[in-house]
Scaffold this motif. Structure first.
Motif, short mmCIF file in Angstrom:
data_model
loop_
_atom_site.label_atom_id
_atom_site.label_comp_id
_atom_site.label_asym_id
_atom_site.label_seq_id
_atom_site.Cartn_x
_atom_site.Cartn_y
_atom_site.Cartn_z
N GLY A 70 13.49 18.90 11.79
CA GLY A 70 14.28 17.67 11.72
C GLY A 70 13.52 16.38 11.49
N GLY A 71 12.24 16.34 11.83
CA GLY A 71 11.47 15.11 11.66
C GLY A 71 10.81 15.04 10.30
N VAL A 72 11.16 14.01 9.52
CA VAL A 72 10.61 13.83 8.17
C VAL A 72 10.20 12.38 7.97
N THR A 73 9.05 12.17 7.40
CA THR A 73 8.63 10.84 6.96
C THR A 73 8.52 10.85 5.45
N TRP A 74 9.32 10.03 4.81
CA TRP A 74 9.26 9.89 3.35
C TRP A 74 8.23 8.82 3.02
N ILE A 75 7.29 9.14 2.15
CA ILE A 75 6.21 8.21 1.84
C ILE A 75 6.17 7.93 0.34
N ALA A 76 6.21 6.64 0.00
CA ALA A 76 6.06 6.19 -1.39
C ALA A 76 4.79 5.35 -1.46
N GLN A 77 3.79 5.87 -2.12
CA GLN A 77 2.54 5.10 -2.24
C GLN A 77 2.67 4.07 -3.35
N TYR A 78 2.01 2.91 -3.12
CA TYR A 78 2.12 1.74 -3.98
C TYR A 78 3.50 1.11 -3.77
N ALA A 79 3.87 0.15 -4.60
CA ALA A 79 5.12 -0.58 -4.45
C ALA A 79 6.30 0.35 -4.76
N PRO A 80 7.32 0.39 -3.90
CA PRO A 80 8.41 1.36 -4.08
C PRO A 80 9.14 1.27 -5.42
N HIS A 81 9.22 0.06 -6.03
CA HIS A 81 9.96 -0.02 -7.29
C HIS A 81 9.24 0.67 -8.44
N PHE A 82 7.99 1.06 -8.24
CA PHE A 82 7.27 1.86 -9.23
C PHE A 82 6.72 3.14 -8.58
N SER A 83 7.47 3.68 -7.64
CA SER A 83 6.99 4.86 -6.94
C SER A 83 8.14 5.80 -6.61
N SER A 84 7.82 6.98 -6.14
CA SER A 84 8.80 7.95 -5.65
C SER A 84 8.43 8.35 -4.23
N PHE A 85 9.45 8.56 -3.41
CA PHE A 85 9.24 8.95 -2.02
C PHE A 85 9.04 10.47 -1.92
N VAL A 86 8.02 10.86 -1.19
CA VAL A 86 7.69 12.26 -0.98
C VAL A 86 7.98 12.61 0.47
N PRO A 87 8.74 13.71 0.75
CA PRO A 87 9.02 14.09 2.13
C PRO A 87 7.82 14.79 2.78
N VAL A 88 7.37 14.24 3.89
CA VAL A 88 6.27 14.82 4.65
C VAL A 88 6.80 15.15 6.04
N TYR A 89 6.82 16.41 6.40
CA TYR A 89 7.38 16.83 7.68
C TYR A 89 6.42 16.51 8.81
N THR A 90 6.97 15.96 9.88
CA THR A 90 6.13 15.53 10.99
C THR A 90 5.45 16.70 11.69
N ASN A 91 6.01 17.89 11.57
CA ASN A 91 5.40 19.07 12.19
C ASN A 91 4.57 19.90 11.21
N ALA A 92 4.34 19.37 10.01
CA ALA A 92 3.48 20.08 9.05
C ALA A 92 2.06 20.15 9.60
N ALA A 127 0.84 -1.20 0.00
CA ALA A 127 0.00 0.00 0.00
C ALA A 127 0.87 1.25 0.00
N TYR A 128 1.91 1.23 0.82
CA TYR A 128 2.85 2.35 0.85
C TYR A 128 4.11 1.91 1.59
N ALA A 129 5.20 2.60 1.34
CA ALA A 129 6.44 2.40 2.07
C ALA A 129 6.80 3.72 2.73
N SER A 130 7.44 3.65 3.89
CA SER A 130 7.81 4.89 4.58
C SER A 130 9.22 4.79 5.14
N ILE A 131 9.91 5.89 5.14
CA ILE A 131 11.24 6.02 5.73
C ILE A 131 11.19 7.24 6.65
N THR A 132 11.50 7.05 7.92
CA THR A 132 11.46 8.17 8.85
C THR A 132 12.87 8.65 9.18
N GLN A 133 13.03 9.95 9.29
CA GLN A 133 14.29 10.56 9.68
C GLN A 133 14.09 11.41 10.92
#
Length: 568
Positions: free
Chosen positions: A298-320, A282-288
């Motif tokens: 400083g807090g960022v969650t990168w989110i790639a919707q769908y399977a990562p090999h056909f997706s791009s990670f979008v940075p979403v700030y935790t304090n947004a 459904a999605y993959a996430s990488i947290t920093q």
């Protein structure tokens, strides 16, 4: 999976908390990883814990009865395991700190082994950790073996090691390729063999990467399909003509008595290898959690919707203030052009048909997007840091929050729109068995190249006879490897089943008895086939050249009226 299963409160049981609810409460109440672990553990012990797959059947629920996750703050990362206790009214849990400079992976099974509760720097645990194990003989101190959490409270993932231990092996060896000589992808159901000089040691809890990993390195790890290994999902008959790594579920005998199979039959199979990037993701996430920056940035969650090999990670700030609208748009039941998920799903489903021909183009496009984000993100964060540092008033952080919120929103939409543009380009470039290589010519043969089929697929699909029949002139088909190999419970079983190791190329059928003599025979036949092919090729070339010379000579004389036509 875990040895104990509990019934939730909503189904006449006692357990109140699942992992999702515990996580939400910990995020609301805690600033550190240690606080989050203690809070979740205390609540689960007081009010009970149940797994996420409860459907009224304790047997089927056992596969998901336990949970494992990583918990990080700017200074520490921990691995946390939890399961119901033996009463169904409480919980058992343990946590282990990931050593500085290491990476740790969890893949659908407990990975924490030996526990030292006296080492407060590196371990945290529930008060009943030992007592429940002793009560049920899950740990016997008299054996002389220290307490081992995974062996005591986990279950043997013998039939699903291709989904568990092998993914951990792949992550660790991608991060530290230097470990490959002492790290095997073949283990038992508890990952207690496969590491060390003789492969008799358990898989490590964590490893130190060969070099410092960037967030983009981690993104690429999440996209892996075991390429270049014995488990490569882009190879073999099951990958189809064009190396599609997708592996689908079979038909059920309930809906198709002829072509369907039962659940028991399916479980008795070798299973499909499970990659790091799975088609049904459904999605993959990488947290920093970046300590060098203020928390608001400083807090960022990168989110790639769908399977990562056909997706791009979008940075979403935790304090947004809000999450990007395009990441929340739509439903999986109806295509929505406003949704990031849908364009990744659409592109993946279209290009998977010709995977080995298209994936390099996808990777190049992903790198382009990631490079653009890296530049724009650096500029935006510099501006945010400047605003933050100018004043400590309450208004300044609000300006930063506005800036990072707008950035995440605009970046998500830009990534979505870029993928739509990319989809229309590749949809015009790849179709049927053609790839457009020169759109500026009117000559059809110069505009396209064929998306060709490998010889091995033709052999094993029966092009020249029964499956496995080689083309005329060859005595043996191209070899195939037994990719879908389940875990075994000891190295001795591996040795008996695969006497020449798993790197040896076994030919079909796999029940062929291999001996040193048979190996030499196979190699001799292959060499003979090669030389025979060379001899035939040279002979045909020489004969063909002579015939062509003769015909051209006669044809030249005919044009000069030296010979009548019927003599040709």
């Amino acid at each position: 999976s875990a040895v104990f299963v509990s019934r939730p409160k909503f189904d006449n049981g006692s357990a109140i908390f699942c992992m999702e609810t515990l996580t939400e409460i910990a995020l609301e109440r805690c600033e550190t990883a240690r606080c989050a672990i203690q809070t979740m553990g205390n609540l689960a012990m007081a009010y009970g814990f149940y797994g996420p797959e409860w459907n009224g059947d304790k047997i089927s629920a056992q596969d998901e009865a336990g949970e494992g996750l990583s918990i990080s703050d700017p200074t520490e990362t921990w691995i946390f395991h939890i399961l119901p206790d033996d009463t169904g009214k409480s919980a058992i849990w343990v946590a282990k700190r990931v050593p500085d400079g290491h990476i740790a992976a969890v893949a659908n099974q407990f990975t924490i082994g030996y526990v030292d509760v006296t080492d407060a720097r590196n371990f945290m645990a529930s008060s009943n950790l030992y007592t429940v194990a002793l009560k049920h003989n899950l740990w016997i101190p008299a054996s002389g073996r220290p307490f081992h959490f995974a062996l005591a409270y986990g279950t043997n993932r013998h039939q699903s090691a291709f989904a568990c231990t092998r993914r951990i092996w792949r992550i660790y060896t991608l991060a530290a390729p230097s470990l490959l000589p002492i790290f095997s992808g073949y283990s038992d159901g508890y990952a207690q063999i496969g590491y060390g000089e003789d492969y008799r040691e358990p898989y490590p809890f964590s490893v130190k990467p060969d070099r410092l990993l960037s967030v983009y390195d981690v993104m690429n790890i999440t996209r892996d399909q075991f390429e270049g290994t014995a488990f490569d999902l882009t190879k073999g008959l099951d990958a189809g003509m064009f190396g599609d790594p997708m592996r689908f579920v079979p038909r059920s005998v309930r809906t198709d008595p002829i072509e369907g199979i039962s659940l028991l039959q399916y479980q008795k199979g070798l299973g499909w290898q499970r990659p790091l990037s799975l088609w049904r993701t459904a999605y993959a996430s990488i947290t920093q959690s970046r300590k060098a920056l203020p928390d608001v940035i400083g807090g960022v969650t990168w989110i790639a919707q769908y399977a990562p090999h056909f997706s791009s990670f979008v940075p979403v700030y935790t304090n947004a203030a809000t999450s990007p609208s395009s990441l929340k748009a739509g439903t999986q039941y109806k295509l929505d052009k406003a949704s990031n998920w849908w364009i990744h799903c659409l592109t993946g489903n279209y290009l998977s048909r010709w995977y080995v021909h298209t994936i390099d183009e996808v990777k190049s496009f992903q790198r382009q997007i990631e490079s653009e984000i890296a530049v724009s993100m650096k500029l935006m964060e510099a501006e945010a840091l400047s605003i933050y540092s100018r004043s400590n008033s309450f208004e300044q952080p609000k300006q930063v929050i506005s800036l990072i919120t707008i950035y995440s929103e605009e970046t998500a939409i830009k990534v979505r729109d870029q993928w739509w543009d990319f989809f229309f380009i590749v949809a015009g470039k790849y179709r049927d068995i053609y790839k457009v290589v020169n759109p500026h010519t009117e000559e059809f043969l110069n505009a396209y190249t064929l998306l060709s089929v490998p010889r091995s697929f033709m052999e094993w699909s029966g092009f020249w006879g029964p499956p496995g029949t080689p083309p005329p002139g060859d005595t043996r088909p191209l070899p195939v490897k037994p990719v879908n190999v389940p875990s075994e419970d000891s190295l001795e079983i591996y040795d008996s089943k695969y006497p020449f190791g798993m790197d040896f190329t076994y030919t079909w059928p796999f029940n062929y008895i291999y001996t040193k003599a048979s190996i030499e025979e196979i190699n001799s036949d292959r060499n003979a086939d090669r030389w025979l092919g060379v001899f035939i090729g040279l002979s045909i070339g020489i004969i063909g050249s002579c015939v062509c010379t003769y015909i051209m000579n006669r044809y030249t004389k005919q044009k000069n009226f030296y010979l009548p036509i019927q003599d040709l």
